[in-house]
Design an enzyme around this catalytic site. Structure first.
Site: not given
Length: 1666
Positions: A635-637, A640
């Site tokens: 979920g962490e940008a 990603i």
């Protein structure tokens, strides 16, 4: 033309069948409608009747389709039959069918039928028969079925390929479409019978094979309504029975064609087997027909599917060894049957699910070695999925699964193979573990508060069945273990059938009733036999790997570190990436989180992960899906960003022409992920439109726009099909190989197939999924991981038990605790018994103890008031465990015996018998009388007995671990509780006391280790019983006696181990504070000892001594005089009654009597001595015939009796018995012969008299006797000392002639010399004697006199000991005491007189030198006196006391010091007198020695004697010269008012004796005197005497001074002291003058010194001149 008497159709076998049938056809045919048929029939009859045919020749080739008929006639007949069958008229067709049936029954029809493109009459005839089955006539249908069964059964024809398929379909159609329920059932049976025949031929590869008749019981589909009508069932069964009976016996002369191959190659199958394979494939295909979407509820199709699955089940159940060895048949199972199972697994019809399970069981039973991967798929899919559904399962499905598991679990080898090949395989699911855990969850039921669709009854049913399965599993494990280890004690219940015995009566059964496992047969291929060690490594590897996976799913970085350190994965990023990509069980979210980490190593792993993927040729959307199928994006940008950045780089590398740069791919990838989230997240309401998507991606291609069409297509792909992991979808996205186990987890399996229990839609499984699974099978086949392992090492059971013991314990315990259902509790207890058996045999101590303890606790014997029937069953289980597994229980015996003890206690309470506590608080005799009375008590007394405190305590109960019931502070017991207790006690009547005693009576059947463990546990429980503070009991104590009696005949080695335990127990209990218990146990031990002593013991063994040792230990340590007296009586009884058999037991006997001799009770001492007296008098030979230490112990015992403080008579008698023992030894010829003494030591240990000489030497009997007497010489009682010395030397004197010189030497060293050791050791110059030891001096005096007499007597043997004996004698002379010196001198005189004529010159010299040394040693006493008086100040007391009183202020300390000084002076005066007296005695002894033996002395001897006298004289001069000492003595004597020591007299006597001896020697032996220059010695002595005198008179010094200084000086008159001294010396001078010594001076022409002439005559006393 045939005559009228000839049969219709002729005489041939075929004609006799065809004739009547054709005649019936003609009669039943319509002439107009069937004219051609009639004509053909008549023509055939004419041909049959026209001529006679020769009998058939079995060896000749046959071209005719009918046996015994020419081809033309056969063709005509078959044509007629064909027309009749094609007429579609039942009247005409029925005779034809009947005729065909008979032709087949009698094996008259020949050839291959039904092959492709076969136009033969026989094949056409078969096709016509099959068409009759579709006429919808009940009779025709039955006739058709009858023909088909006969055709299949007939070995003379072979129905090939398509023909078999048509037969199958015909029966199929009749079953599905017939209007008659009976016909439907007959069609099913006929079809089953055809399959049984075909595949029986396949197995043996022959047409002629005997097969069984199928039964309606083989049909499993209970949903068939026809099975509910018993008449229909009976009709169908009779139909198939008749069809098989008529075709079973062939007619003589028929021919059976051998099996043929297709001729392609040697490895090709025969046509029989090819046909069977084709039929199996067709059957599988029929089972895979599914209804169309237009008619999903097609019941006819469903019935057909059920039928085909039933038939497949039957085929698998009847498959033999050929199926498991032939690759084509195995391949057909994998390709067709497994595919059918996979497709049909989507159906929710219960009948289909049951059939699938049954087929799966058959595959598991017979084909598991070849279907490892397939079973790994289907087990979780069919079994575990349902089993693990606890909250909302389908009742029928789960019951089916539980029944299936029960069947599987009954096959022990199947259970073992499942664990070995799946739970020990890293790439396989833990099937066995999941089975056990699933059964545990089911057994525990639905958790409280959880929602469920089950009723209470259903849940209870599940619990019972699951417990039954668990019990079956552990029992199968035990059976397999017994089989491998050949253990016969554990016998399985015969009623238990094998895996498929119910469904398949033809299954092979061994002689012992056990099912023969096909997988272990020699013809079952060659499975990989793996050792337990390798399996252990694989299992350990798998467990550690799973531990790492579990850690990864919580903390990814720690999990990877753990796996790298444990070497489960490599250190490189590529290895870790491969692990993340291919390992099952990893959490996809955690994989994504790890790949997105910013640390260096995770980034390298992420790069390696992406680099391992091949995106070449994939469009962008498909590539992203492929990339993300193995993990979930974090979920962490930033994470990603890193992941997608690497994806873009990899995609551009694989597709270099796709984008201008990787930046384009990166931005587009990020955009696609955002689109996927936006489109498929329900939380997003404003969805992104296509135009928005295109607009967001403008200018990303190096400032240029990507084609809108491209972006539009990409948008549509993402919106229509969400990007998700492979685990989130049932459709695999690629063919990239991955582990099959990814498809085996429970979550994945649920997603594989649409499991909807509420619907019954015949929808097949997804084709892509099926294809993917098949590809996985192919990928895994041939790899080492997919190899099937078989094992026979029972070590594998340890690993299995480590997995299942805790779940089983929980399931059995909870069920047994919560349920009162008889079936459930029975299964639990059976499971416990089997678990104990396995864990005990496999030496799993912790698990074994846990199971045994659980059963013991469930007996509720510790709280009988709460007991139920199940608790009684638990007691029975405990007894069964003890009987069946006693060899392996070890420490668990304690729990078993504790239960038995408590059971017996309750049994006695129920009988109303008095408790053991009542026996242990009254005398033993009274308790025995009460026992006899209680056995005749009436029933009314039982009621009263239940009111005693023991019953009250039992009603209150206690914990399992408590040794007694709750304390008296517990609440009062109500009558209702007592009544309940009584009823519960009555439940125990189901268990007879016989079963209880059976365990103890059969203890002799236990093996060597088990009996020792059993005895240890019994002793431990017995101690617990006896130490109970309120209710001591003796149940186990009595059983110990029984056990010892039962096992007394075991081999000595085992018995010694048993008795070591029992010995410690008897000692412990014998020392009990409870006197009654101690007396009871000692009496029990006596009984055992009496029994044991009946057995003879060989020499040099120690068993009897070990057996009797408890008596000795208790005798020595017990504080109870009653116990000690009982032991003495017991030992006395044993000795007097078993004296002939006692060998090593004598040691313990004498140990007991030795302890009794030192007892503080007179009765015990006298009782023991009475027995000892009888032993010594009457049984002395028994003592000496055993080990020599026995006699040593006897002597020690008698010596101890001499120390008795109660009876001096006994003490003296004991010494007398020692003399008696010596007499007995002499009488029995115990002579100590001379042996080689070179290697023998010089002494013996007098304490035991052994370990130094040869074992056969009788010295072992004499030394302890003599050494014991020697020790008695130090006794404090004079009579004992004197008696011991006299007896000792009397024995030596009386029996010394029996001893050799070496033995004499050892006696002197070990017995005699130690008597004088304190006196003879004077090397350090210290005298060890004191006045307080005067009592010992008397003994030594007697001893030394006896020694001299003994030595004189045996001098010839013992002359080497002359020096030592002389040293002992002269040691008395060294004594500072006059009496001792006098004794020494007299004994020395006796020694010299006794040996005078026997001594040589050297021996005389040795004696004299020893005498000289001792004499010189006495001089040190004077030095001690001088030293003693050196610091002593004697006060001058001439002043009156009044003057002294002026110093009244003197310290008290000075007075004490003066008093001490006077005491010391007094002691010194006494010592001085004794010393002088001793010296005078020495002088007398020397003179007497000369007078007695002067004829024996030579010059050397006389020199020694003169040296001794000269030394004494010189010493006297030294004494007289100590003027300071004399002055102190003078003051002290005046103060003490005692006479002074006669020092001058001592000196005069010394010189006088010296001169006298010199004169005597001069007169007696002039020649020797001349040689020794005696006259010169006399002159020197005389001069010394005169000078002494002159010095005393005061002339010696004056004369000397006058020489130096001639000046005049005064001569002072002598004082009083000097005058007295001078007067004392005058006599010696006068004697010197009178004796003529002065003549020697004249003779030598020697004149006195001039000083003599200058004597002051007035100073010479008047006595001098007189």
């Amino acid at each position: 033309m045939a005559s009228q008497a000839a049969p219709i159709g002729g005489a041939s076998p075929s004609g006799r069948v065809l004739g009547p049938a054709l005649d019936r056809i003609i009669k039943n045919a319509a002439w107009r409608k069937h004219s051609a048929l009639v004509a053909a029939a008549k023509a055939a009859l004419d041909l049959l009747s026209s001529s006679a045919y020769p009998p058939p020749d079995p060896t000749s080739p046959h071209t005719s389709p009918l046996l015994g008929l020419p081809t033309a006639a056969a063709a005509a007949c078959l044509h007629a039959l064909l027309l009749a069958l094609e007429s579609a008229s039942p009247k005409v067709a029925d005779p034809a069918l009947d005729c065909v049936t008979k032709l087949l029954y009698h094996r008259l029809l020949l050839g291959d039928l039904g092959a492709a493109n076969d136009d033969s009459p026989a094949s056409k005839l078969l096709a016509a028969v099959l068409s009759c089955g579709a006429l919808a006539d009940d009779g025709m249908e039955l006739s058709t079925l009858r023909v088909l069964v006969a055709a299949a059964r007939c070995p003379s024809i072979a129905i090939r390929g398509e023909g078999l398929g048509h037969m199958l379909k015909t029966c199929y159609n009749i079953y599905l479409s017939s209007s008659s329920g009976a016909n439907q059932l007959c069609a099913k049976l006929a079809l089953a019978q055809v399959l049984v025949i075909v595949f029986a031929r396949v197995e043996v590869d022959s047409m002629d094979v005997r097969v069984r008749t199928v039964s309606i019981a083989d049909m499993m589909d209970m949903s068939d309504r026809n099975l509910n009508d018993s008449s229909i069932v009976q009709v169908a069964q009779n139909f198939i029975n008749e069809a098989m009976e008529e075709s079973d016996v062939p007619e003589p002369g028929t021919l059976v064609a051998p099996a043929e191959t297709d001729g392609k190659d040697d490895a090709a199958m025969s046509k029989i087997r090819e046909d069977g394979l084709t039929l199996f494939k067709n059957l599988c295909k029929l089972s895979m027909k599914f209804s169309t979407p237009d008619n999903p509820e097609d019941q006819v199709l469903l019935r057909g599917k059920v039928l085909s699955l039933e038939l497949l089940k039957m085929v698998i159940d009847n498959a033999g060894a050929f199926w498991r060895t032939n690759e084509k048949y195995l391949g057909a199972i994998k390709q067709y049957l497994c595919l059918s199972l996979l497709k049909n697994s989507a159906l929710s019809a219960m009948s289909i699910f049951q059939l699938l399970c049954s087929i799966f069981v058959g595959l598991l039973s017979r084909f598991r070695s070849g279907l490892k991967e397939e079973i790994g798929i289907f087990f979780p899919m069919l079994v575990l999925r349902v089993l693990e559904n606890v909250h909302q399962p389908s009742f029928l499905q789960k019951m089916t699964v539980l029944n299936l598991l029960e069947k599987i679990c009954k096959e022990s080898q199947v259970i073992i193979d499942i664990f070995v090949n799946y739970d020990c395989d890293v790439d396989a699911p833990n099937i066995f573990e999941r089975i056990v855990n699933g059964l545990l969850k089911t057994a525990l039921g639905v958790p409280p508060g959880s929602a469920t669709t089950l009723t209470t009854a259903q849940d209870q049913t599940f619990r019972i069945e699951s417990v039954k399965c668990l019990a079956t599993i552990i029992k199968s494990m035990g059976s397999w273990m017994d089989q491998q280890l050949r253990i016969g004690e554990f016998s399985p219940i015969p009623s238990e059938a094998s895996l498929n015995s119910i469904d398949n009566p033809n299954i092979l059964v061994g002689e012992d009733g056990s099912v023969v496992d096909f997988e272990l047969q020699p013809d079952s291929g060659s499975p990989d036999l793996s050792g337990a060690s390798s399996l252990e490594q694989r299992r350990a590897y798998k467990i550690e790997l799973q531990k790492g996976i579990s850690l990864f799913n919580r903390k990814p970085s720690k999990g990877i570190d753990f796996l790298i350190k444990s070497k489960k994965i490599g250190h490189s990023p590529e290895d870790v990436a491969s692990f993340l990509r291919s390992t099952a069980g990893l959490n996809a979210t955690m994989i994504g989180d790890y790949l997105g980490e910013r640390d260096e190593f995770p980034i390298k792993v992420m790069h390696a992960y992406a680099d391992a993927l091949n995106f070449e040729g994939r469009d962008f959307g498909e590539a992203i899906r492929y990339y993300l199928r193995g993990f979930r994006l974090p979920g962490e940008a930033q994470k990603i960003d890193r992941i997608m950045e690497k994806f873009a780089e990899r995609y551009c590398k694989c597709n270099p022409n796709s984008f201008t740069s990787a930046d384009t791919a990166y931005v587009l990838a990020y955009s696609v992920i955002m689109l996927n989230t936006d489109a498929h997240n329900t939380m997003v309401k404003d969805k992104m439109s296509k135009s928005d998507f295109i607009r967001n991606n403008r200018g990303i291609d190096d400032g240029k726009d990507l084609p809108e069409a491209y972006l539009s297509i990409l948008y549509d792909q993402i919106v229509k099909n969400e990007i998700k992991m492979s685990a989130d979808s049932s459709v695999p996205q690629s063919k990239q190989p991955s582990s099959v186990i990814k498809l085996l987890g429970l979550d994945n399996i649920i997603n594989l197939v649409n499991w909807k229990q509420a619907e019954d839609k015949a929808l097949g499984a997804n084709d892509l999924l099926i294809k993917n699974i098949q590809e996985k099978f192919k990928a895994k086949s041939g790899k080492s991981e997919s190899m099937f392992h078989a094992i026979t090492d029972t070590t594998i059971l340890r690993f299995m038990m480590e997995v299942c013991w805790a779940p089983m314990m929980a399931a059995f315990s909870v069920t047994l605790d919560q349920s009162d259902d008889k079936a459930a509790t029975s299964q639990c207890l059976q499971g416990f018994r089997s678990a104990v058996h396995v864990t005990a045999v496999m030496c799993m101590q912790t698990q074994r103890d846990a199971f045994v303890t659980s059963v013991a606790k469930f007996t509720y014997l510790h709280c009988a008031a709460d007991m139920k029937q199940k608790n009684v069953d638990a007691v029975k289980a405990i007894i069964s465990i003890a009987i069946e597994d006693g060899d392996y229980l070890q420490d668990s015996w304690e729990h078993v015996l504790t239960c038995l003890s408590r059971f017996e206690h309750l049994h006695l309470l129920g009988e109303g018998a008095p408790t053991d506590a009542s026996f242990l608080t009254v005398p033993l005799v009274e308790s025995e009388e009460k026992t006899q009375k209680s056995s005749t008590a009436t029933a009314s007394k039982r009621t009263n007995a239940l009111q005693n405190p023991a019953v009250m305590a039992a009603v209150r109960g206690g914990s399992y671990d408590s040794t007694s019931a709750k304390n008296n502070a517990s609440p009062l017991v109500t009558p209702e509780q007592i009544n309940s207790f009584i009823s519960n006690i009555n439940l125990l009547d189901q268990i007879g006391i016989f079963e209880l005693n059976h365990i103890f009576a059969h203890s002799q059947r236990l093996n060597s280790d088990a009996i020792v463990a059993f005895v240890k546990a019994l002793c431990k429980v017995s101690i617990t019983e006896l130490h109970s503070p309120t209710e001591p009991r003796i149940f186990c104590l009595t059983k110990i006696v029984e056990i010892a009696h039962y096992n007394m005949n075991r081999i000595r080695l085992v018995w010694s181990h048993i008795w070591k335990v029992l010995s410690d127990f008897f000692v412990s209990v014998g020392l009990s504070e409870n006197l009654s218990v101690a007396i009871f146990v000692m009496d029990s031990l006596r009984q055992l000892a009496m029994k044991f002593l009946e057995r003879e013991e060989l020499a040099n063994y120690n068993f009897q001594n070990e057996f009797l040792r408890p008596f000795a230990v208790v005798m020595q340590k017990s504080n109870a005089s009653e116990v000690r007296e009982l032991i003495v009586r017991c030992i006395s009884q044993m000795v007097l009654s078993r004296v002939n058999n006692i060998k090593s037991g004598w040691k313990s006997v004498f140990t007991v009597f030795t302890a009794a001799a030192a007892d503080d009770r007179k009765s015990i001492v006298l009782l023991a001595f009475e027995t000892m007296e009888k032993i010594v008098r009457d049984y002395f030979p028994y003592i000496t015939e055993t080990e020599t230490t026995t006699f040593t112990d006897c002597v020690k015992c008698l010596i101890t009796f001499t120390s008795s403080k109660f009876s001096s008579d006994a003490s003296l008698n004991a010494i007398a018995f020692l003399r008696f023992c010596a007499v007995k030894l002499a009488e029995e010829g115990f002579v100590c012969h001379e042996k080689d003494t070179v290697h023998q030591p010089n002494n013996l240990d007098p304490s035991d008299g052994n370990s130094t000489l040869h074992k056969d030497d009788h010295v072992y009997f004499w030394v302890p006797l003599l050494a014991g007497l020697a020790r008695l010489t130090t006794d404090t009682r004079p009579t004992i000392r004197k008696g011991a010395v006299e007896v000792l030397f009397d024995i030596l004197k009386d029996h010394g002639h029996l001893f050799s010189q070496s033995f004499w030497r050892n006696i002197f060293e070990s017995v005699i010399y130690p008597l004088f050791s304190s006196d003879s050791s004077t090397t350090n110059g210290h005298i060890n004697r004191t006045e307080d030891d005067s009592w010992n001096f008397e003994t030594k005096t007697i001893a030394v006199k006896c020694l001299v007499d003994l030595y004189i007597t045996f001098f010839d043997v013992m002359h080497p000991e002359l020096a030592r004996v002389t040293s002992v004698v002269t040691s008395f002379i060294r004594s500072p005491y006059k009496q001792s010196a006098s004794t020494g001198l007299s004994v020395f005189q006796r020694l010299t007189e006794g040996l005078a004529i026997k001594l040589t010159r050297e021996e005389w010299k040795e004696i004299l030198l020893c005498f000289k040394e001792s004499s010189a040693h006495t001089f040190v006493v004077f030095d001690k006196i001088v030293s003693m008086m050196q610091d002593i100040e004697i006060p001058d007391r001439n002043e009156p006391y009044s003057e002294a009183e002026r110093y009244s202020d003197h310290d008290i300390y000075n007075e004490d010091e003066e008093e001490a000084n006077m005491e010391t002076a007094s002691y010194a005066i006494i010592k001085m007198r004794n010393h002088m007296a001793q010296q005078l005695l020495v002088i007398q002894g020397i003179v007497k020695l000369y007078e007695t033996h002067r004829q024996s002395f030579c010059i050397e001897h006389m020199a020694i004697i003169l040296e001794m006298l000269s030394a004494v004289a010189s010493h006297s001069s030294e004494v007289s010269s100590e003027s300071t000492l004399h002055m102190k003595f003078h003051k002290a004597c005046s103060l003490l008012e005692v006479s002074e020591p006669a020092i001058i007299h001592f000196e005069n006597e010394s010189y006088h004796s010296y001169l006298k001896l010199l004169q005597a020697l001069l007169l007696d032996n002039p020649s020797m005197s001349e040689d020794m220059n005696i006259e010169s010695q006399i002159m020197l002595v005389s001069e010394k005497i005169l000078r002494k005198y002159l010095n005393c008179a005061g002339h010696g010094q004056t004369n000397d001074a006058s020489r130096r200084d001639p000046a005049l000086h005064w001569i002072l008159p002598l004082g009083t002291a000097k005058k007295e001294e001078l007067s004392a010396r005058t006599s010696l001078v006068l004697d010197l003058i009178d004796s003529g010594y002065m003549g020697i001076w004249d003779k030598k022409k020697v004149r006195l010194d001039t000083a003599v002439n200058d004597w002051q005559l007035e100073s010479v006393p008047s006595e001098f001149w007189r």
